[in-house]
Write a protein that holds these residues in place. Structure first.
Motif, PDB file in Angstrom:
ATOM      1  N   SER A  11       0.847  -1.189   0.000  1.00 19.60           N
ATOM      2  CA  SER A  11       0.000   0.000   0.000  1.00 19.60           C
ATOM      3  C   SER A  11       0.883   1.239   0.000  1.00 19.60           C
ATOM      4  N   TYR A  34       1.718  -1.419  -9.066  1.00 19.37           N
ATOM      5  CA  TYR A  34       0.721  -2.367  -8.560  1.00 19.37           C
ATOM      6  C   TYR A  34       0.769  -2.382  -7.040  1.00 19.37           C
ATOM      7  N   GLN A  35      -0.415  -2.443  -6.419  1.00 22.36           N
ATOM      8  CA  GLN A  35      -0.510  -2.569  -4.968  1.00 22.36           C
ATOM      9  C   GLN A  35      -1.150  -3.909  -4.632  1.00 22.36           C
ATOM     10  N   GLY A  38      -3.948  -2.645  -1.727  1.00 22.41           N
ATOM     11  CA  GLY A  38      -4.537  -1.311  -1.786  1.00 22.41           C
ATOM     12  C   GLY A  38      -5.917  -1.330  -1.158  1.00 22.41           C
ATOM     13  N   TRP A  46      -9.380  -2.102  -3.669  1.00 26.86           N
ATOM     14  CA  TRP A  46      -9.472  -1.339  -4.920  1.00 26.86           C
ATOM     15  C   TRP A  46      -8.976  -2.224  -6.045  1.00 26.86           C
ATOM     16  N   SER A  48      -7.493  -3.044  -9.558  1.00 23.31           N
ATOM     17  CA  SER A  48      -6.699  -2.349 -10.563  1.00 23.31           C
ATOM     18  C   SER A  48      -5.830  -3.343 -11.318  1.00 23.31           C
ATOM     19  N   ASN A  53      -3.567   1.721 -14.355  1.00 23.41           N
ATOM     20  CA  ASN A  53      -4.195   2.837 -13.646  1.00 23.41           C
ATOM     21  C   ASN A  53      -3.177   3.570 -12.784  1.00 23.41           C
ATOM     22  N   LEU A  55      -2.094   4.480  -9.117  1.00 27.05           N
ATOM     23  CA  LEU A  55      -2.219   4.092  -7.715  1.00 27.05           C
ATOM     24  C   LEU A  55      -1.127   4.835  -6.964  1.00 27.05           C
ATOM     25  N   SER A 108     -12.745   7.339  -9.667  1.00 23.29           N
ATOM     26  CA  SER A 108     -11.642   7.517  -8.718  1.00 23.29           C
ATOM     27  C   SER A 108     -12.168   7.506  -7.292  1.00 23.29           C
ATOM     28  N   GLY A 129      -6.773   6.135  -5.976  1.00 19.68           N
ATOM     29  CA  GLY A 129      -6.875   5.206  -7.091  1.00 19.68           C
ATOM     30  C   GLY A 129      -7.642   5.889  -8.204  1.00 19.68           C
ATOM     31  N   ASN A 131      -8.840   5.293 -12.184  1.00 22.72           N
ATOM     32  CA  ASN A 131      -8.954   4.365 -13.314  1.00 22.72           C
ATOM     33  C   ASN A 131      -8.651   5.108 -14.613  1.00 22.72           C
TER      34      ASN A 131
END
Length: 243
Positions: A11, A34-35, A38, A46, A48, A53, A55, A108, A129, A131
């Protein structure tokens, strides 16, 4: 502004919550491709797709903001996201308390975590976040949308991040320099379902009712006026929009 670029992390909010306080009011940004964990409000996850996207999290130390006015920081962040998205499309609105909508769909969301010192905000971390280029969403989220879905083409992530951060600097500076009333007015004017009567559900009683938005106060409280002319006020998670 200091930017930390990460390939993958649990995160970005956690990264910045553990980050040393920046000197002289500097803003620190952590962005990840990438998370793995998240999160959104109340522990929601979230969705994704990797690399599609934005993040990222933003660390600020707005020590002249009173605790009672901390939602003004949320308003400033939301307005910054709207300003960036307005460059690409129309119909962007701010859905109280922490989402950005295109028409009736969520593009978002923001999770804000703060720490306090005395009667002032010590640090504020915005976890965002947005998109951007994802084409399909497979989770059970009810109404996600990306900028790609709206405009039919991909947008470079670096370009979008730059637009958001430039707007964020402007709105954040206004907040810490005391433009509370101006930010509140602009936020209220951009609210999702600002005009007319719409359906809501009281989360405590499960009563469904129709009301119009009167305003969102600087402390973050939503003020509604129902069909009987009665004012109803709610904190976050006390009322639900029927979308």
């Amino acid at each position: 502004m200091k930017i930390l670029k990460l390939t993958e992390t649990a995160s970005t909010n956690d990264v910045l919550l553990a980050h040393p306080a920046p000197p002289n009011g500097e803003i620190v940004v952590a962005i990840a491709d990438y998370q793995t964990a998240g999160r959104g409000q109340a522990g929601n996850s979230w969705e994704s797709e990797r690399g599609k996207n934005l993040l990222f999290s933003i660390l600020t130390c707005p020590q002249n903001i009173a605790i009672a006015d901390q939602y003004v920081l949320s308003m400033a962040g939301a307005l910054a996201l709207k300003a960036a998205l307005d460059r690409y499309t129309n119909h962007i609105t701010l859905k109280w308390p922490n989402d950005i909508y295109w028409r009736d769909r969520k593009i978002s969301g923001t999770l804000i975590e703060t720490t306090v010192k005395g009667k002032r905000i010590d640090r504020c971390v915005y976890g965002i976040g947005l998109n951007v280029n994802q084409r399909e969403f497979r989770s059970n989220a009810p109404n996600p949308v990306s900028l790609y879905n709206i405009i039919g083409r991909e947008t470079p992530l670096e370009e979008m991040l730059d637009a958001v951060l430039r707007s964020f600097e402007l709105y954040y500076r206004r907040a810490v320099e005391g433009d509370r009333d101006g930010i509140c007015a602009e936020y209220n004017a951009a609210l999702f379902r600002r005009e007319g009567m719409h359906a809501y559900e009281d989360c405590a009683t499960h009563e469904r009712f129709e009301a119009r938005i009167s305003r969102v106060a600087p402390n973050g409280r939503l003020h509604l006026t129902d069909t009987q002319g009665l004012e109803r006020t709610y904190w976050m998670k006390e009322v639900r929009f029927i979308v």
